[in-house]
Each structure stands twice: as structure tokens, then as C-alpha cells.
Design a protein around this motif. Structure first.
Motif, PDB file in Angstrom:
ATOM      1  N   TYR A  24       0.809  -1.223   0.000  1.00  0.00           N
ATOM      2  CA  TYR A  24       0.000   0.000   0.000  1.00  0.00           C
ATOM      3  C   TYR A  24       0.845   1.277   0.000  1.00  0.00           C
ATOM      4  N   ARG A  25       2.146   1.160  -0.116  1.00  0.00           N
ATOM      5  CA  ARG A  25       3.103   2.278  -0.166  1.00  0.00           C
ATOM      6  C   ARG A  25       3.002   3.217   1.042  1.00  0.00           C
ATOM      7  N   HIS A  26       2.551   2.703   2.179  1.00  0.00           N
ATOM      8  CA  HIS A  26       2.547   3.530   3.393  1.00  0.00           C
ATOM      9  C   HIS A  26       3.983   3.908   3.725  1.00  0.00           C
ATOM     10  N   GLN A  27       4.199   5.158   4.049  1.00  0.00           N
ATOM     11  CA  GLN A  27       5.541   5.654   4.314  1.00  0.00           C
ATOM     12  C   GLN A  27       5.869   5.535   5.799  1.00  0.00           C
ATOM     13  N   ILE A  28       6.156   4.292   6.223  1.00  0.00           N
ATOM     14  CA  ILE A  28       6.427   4.039   7.637  1.00  0.00           C
ATOM     15  C   ILE A  28       7.758   3.340   7.871  1.00  0.00           C
ATOM     16  N   LEU A  29       8.525   3.091   6.823  1.00  0.00           N
ATOM     17  CA  LEU A  29       9.777   2.359   7.016  1.00  0.00           C
ATOM     18  C   LEU A  29      10.769   3.112   7.893  1.00  0.00           C
ATOM     19  N   ASN A  30      10.716   4.445   7.883  1.00  0.00           N
ATOM     20  CA  ASN A  30      11.643   5.200   8.735  1.00  0.00           C
ATOM     21  C   ASN A  30      11.416   4.872  10.212  1.00  0.00           C
ATOM     22  N   ALA A  31      10.202   4.511  10.589  1.00  0.00           N
ATOM     23  CA  ALA A  31       9.896   4.183  11.979  1.00  0.00           C
ATOM     24  C   ALA A  31      10.432   2.811  12.390  1.00  0.00           C
ATOM     25  N   VAL A  32      10.671   1.939  11.422  1.00  0.00           N
ATOM     26  CA  VAL A  32      11.128   0.571  11.729  1.00  0.00           C
ATOM     27  C   VAL A  32      12.472   0.262  11.066  1.00  0.00           C
ATOM     28  N   GLU A  33      13.203   1.294  10.663  1.00  0.00           N
ATOM     29  CA  GLU A  33      14.445   1.111   9.901  1.00  0.00           C
ATOM     30  C   GLU A  33      15.464   0.227  10.616  1.00  0.00           C
ATOM     31  N   ASP A  34      15.683   0.455  11.905  1.00  0.00           N
ATOM     32  CA  ASP A  34      16.653  -0.352  12.643  1.00  0.00           C
ATOM     33  C   ASP A  34      16.262  -1.824  12.648  1.00  0.00           C
ATOM     34  N   ASP A  35      14.975  -2.097  12.787  1.00  0.00           N
ATOM     35  CA  ASP A  35      14.496  -3.475  12.772  1.00  0.00           C
ATOM     36  C   ASP A  35      14.673  -4.116  11.393  1.00  0.00           C
ATOM     37  N   VAL A  36      14.416  -3.351  10.340  1.00  0.00           N
ATOM     38  CA  VAL A  36      14.604  -3.866   8.983  1.00  0.00           C
ATOM     39  C   VAL A  36      16.071  -4.239   8.780  1.00  0.00           C
ATOM     40  N   ARG A  37      16.970  -3.371   9.185  1.00  0.00           N
ATOM     41  CA  ARG A  37      18.408  -3.661   9.055  1.00  0.00           C
ATOM     42  C   ARG A  37      18.786  -4.923   9.837  1.00  0.00           C
ATOM     43  N   GLU A  38      18.297  -5.030  11.052  1.00  0.00           N
ATOM     44  CA  GLU A  38      18.590  -6.196  11.887  1.00  0.00           C
ATOM     45  C   GLU A  38      18.058  -7.479  11.242  1.00  0.00           C
ATOM     46  N   LEU A  39      16.822  -7.447  10.776  1.00  0.00           N
ATOM     47  CA  LEU A  39      16.216  -8.637  10.177  1.00  0.00           C
ATOM     48  C   LEU A  39      16.890  -9.015   8.864  1.00  0.00           C
ATOM     49  N   PHE A  40      17.283  -8.029   8.071  1.00  0.00           N
ATOM     50  CA  PHE A  40      18.018  -8.318   6.831  1.00  0.00           C
ATOM     51  C   PHE A  40      19.381  -8.930   7.152  1.00  0.00           C
ATOM     52  N   ASP A  41      20.065  -8.412   8.183  1.00  0.00           N
ATOM     53  CA  ASP A  41      21.346  -8.988   8.589  1.00  0.00           C
ATOM     54  C   ASP A  41      21.184 -10.444   9.036  1.00  0.00           C
ATOM     55  N   GLU A  42      20.130 -10.724   9.797  1.00  0.00           N
ATOM     56  CA  GLU A  42      19.868 -12.093  10.240  1.00  0.00           C
ATOM     57  C   GLU A  42      19.612 -13.013   9.054  1.00  0.00           C
ATOM     58  N   THR A  43      18.848 -12.538   8.096  1.00  0.00           N
ATOM     59  CA  THR A  43      18.558 -13.330   6.899  1.00  0.00           C
ATOM     60  C   THR A  43      19.837 -13.604   6.119  1.00  0.00           C
ATOM     61  N   ALA A  44      20.644 -12.569   5.930  1.00  0.00           N
ATOM     62  CA  ALA A  44      21.901 -12.728   5.196  1.00  0.00           C
ATOM     63  C   ALA A  44      22.815 -13.733   5.897  1.00  0.00           C
ATOM     64  N   ASP A  45      22.938 -13.625   7.205  1.00  0.00           N
ATOM     65  CA  ASP A  45      23.772 -14.560   7.957  1.00  0.00           C
ATOM     66  C   ASP A  45      23.264 -15.992   7.825  1.00  0.00           C
ATOM     67  N   HIS A  46      21.963 -16.172   7.923  1.00  0.00           N
ATOM     68  CA  HIS A  46      21.378 -17.509   7.874  1.00  0.00           C
ATOM     69  C   HIS A  46      21.618 -18.198   6.526  1.00  0.00           C
ATOM     70  N   PHE A  47      21.484 -17.458   5.433  1.00  0.00           N
ATOM     71  CA  PHE A  47      21.601 -18.051   4.101  1.00  0.00           C
ATOM     72  C   PHE A  47      22.980 -17.874   3.464  1.00  0.00           C
ATOM     73  N   GLY A  48      23.884 -17.163   4.115  1.00  0.00           N
ATOM     74  CA  GLY A  48      25.225 -16.978   3.579  1.00  0.00           C
ATOM     75  C   GLY A  48      25.324 -15.881   2.536  1.00  0.00           C
ATOM     76  N   HIS A  49      24.380 -14.953   2.534  1.00  0.00           N
ATOM     77  CA  HIS A  49      24.446 -13.800   1.630  1.00  0.00           C
ATOM     78  C   HIS A  49      25.335 -12.733   2.260  1.00  0.00           C
ATOM     79  N   GLU A  50      25.872 -11.865   1.426  1.00  0.00           N
ATOM     80  CA  GLU A  50      26.633 -10.721   1.918  1.00  0.00           C
ATOM     81  C   GLU A  50      25.937  -9.458   1.436  1.00  0.00           C
ATOM     82  N   ILE A  51      25.496  -8.629   2.378  1.00  0.00           N
ATOM     83  CA  ILE A  51      24.858  -7.364   2.013  1.00  0.00           C
ATOM     84  C   ILE A  51      25.956  -6.369   1.668  1.00  0.00           C
ATOM     85  N   LEU A  52      25.957  -5.925   0.411  1.00  0.00           N
ATOM     86  CA  LEU A  52      26.961  -4.974  -0.054  1.00  0.00           C
ATOM     87  C   LEU A  52      26.498  -3.538   0.143  1.00  0.00           C
TER      88      LEU A  52
END
Length: 135
Positions: A24-52
Motif C-alpha cells: 500500500y506504499r505507506h511511508q512508515i519504514l523510517n519508523a522501523v528502519e533499525d528493525d529492517v536492518r537487523e532482520l536483513f542482517d539475520e537473513t543474510a547470515d542464515h543463508f550466507g548472503h553478503e549485504i553490499l
């Protein structure tokens, strides 16, 4: 950053630039940005991806990853979107109630591109320097 990844029977250099939007393109990611970064890091670690590179705008994200050739772009997008979306809605029930009556945090679609003819420095610079003006 590792240029090539060596496997039992192959050597690869798979780098993908993803972009996907909030449902729905709600502009709320700035409110959860730290959580998004944390969850993306966890996903990358779990699957062996490297976030560039990772850029989080109010209503979409840019993700530039290096990964193994065994993962298709569709699998990579699913891994990041499903894990982060599920946990964000669990952590922020008030956001779920206010904005996501239809369930799901991210839109179904996404953009994916490779660094093929463009150097990774150009993609990283684009992600870091692009201003994401609100619509």
C-alpha cells in the motif's frame, strides 16, 4: 568484499540489486528502519548472503547482495521479504492494525538487476547517493 565464491564444483560471482515496496506504499519504514536492518542482517547470515549496500526509504528498500549461485533471485527476494515482513508485523501490532488489514508487509513484486555491464561501485553509489523524495 569477496570477489568470487568457490564451491565444490563451481566458482561464482553473483551480485543482485533488489528493490521492493511496502504494501500500500505507506511511508512508515523510517519508523522501523533499525528493525529492517537487523532482520536483513539475520537473513543474510542464515543463508550466507553478503549485504553490499542497503538503503531504506520511507516506502521501499534497495538491497545489493552477493550470494551463492545456488540461490535464484526469486528465492533471495522471498527469503528477505518473508522473514522481515513476518517479524515486523509481530513486533509492531499497532502498525499491522492501522495499515495492513489485508496481511503481509511487502508488496508481492520486486525489481532485480545484476551488475553485469555496470560496475558494483556504480550501483553502490546510486543506492547511497540517490535522494528518495516523497511522492
Amino acid at each position: 568484499m569477496e570477489e568470487y565464491r568457490s564451491h565444490a564444483h563451481s566458482v561464482s560471482s553473483c551480485k543482485y540489486h533488489f528493490v521492493w515496496c511496502r504494501k500500500y506504499r505507506h511511508q512508515i519504514l523510517n519508523a522501523v528502519e533499525d528493525d529492517v536492518r537487523e532482520l536483513f542482517d539475520e537473513t543474510a547470515d542464515h543463508f550466507g548472503h553478503e549485504i553490499l549496500a542497503l538503503e531504506i526509504a520511507d516506502d521501499h528498500v534497495h538491497l545489493f547482495v552477493q550470494t551463492d549461485s545456488k540461490y535464484s533471485p526469486a528465492n533471495i527476494a522471498r527469503q528477505f521479504k518473508s522473514y522481515s515482513g513476518k517479524h515486523l508485523l509481530e513486533r509492531y501490532p499497532e502498525i499491522r492494525e492501522s495499515y495492513f488489514w489485508g496481511g503481509g508487509f511487502w508488496k508481492v513484486g520486486y525489481y532485480v538487476g545484476t551488475t553485469g555491464a555496470v560496475s558494483e561501485e556504480v550501483v553502490e553509489r546510486y543506492i547511497e547517493e540517490t535522494e528518495h523524495a516523497p511522492e
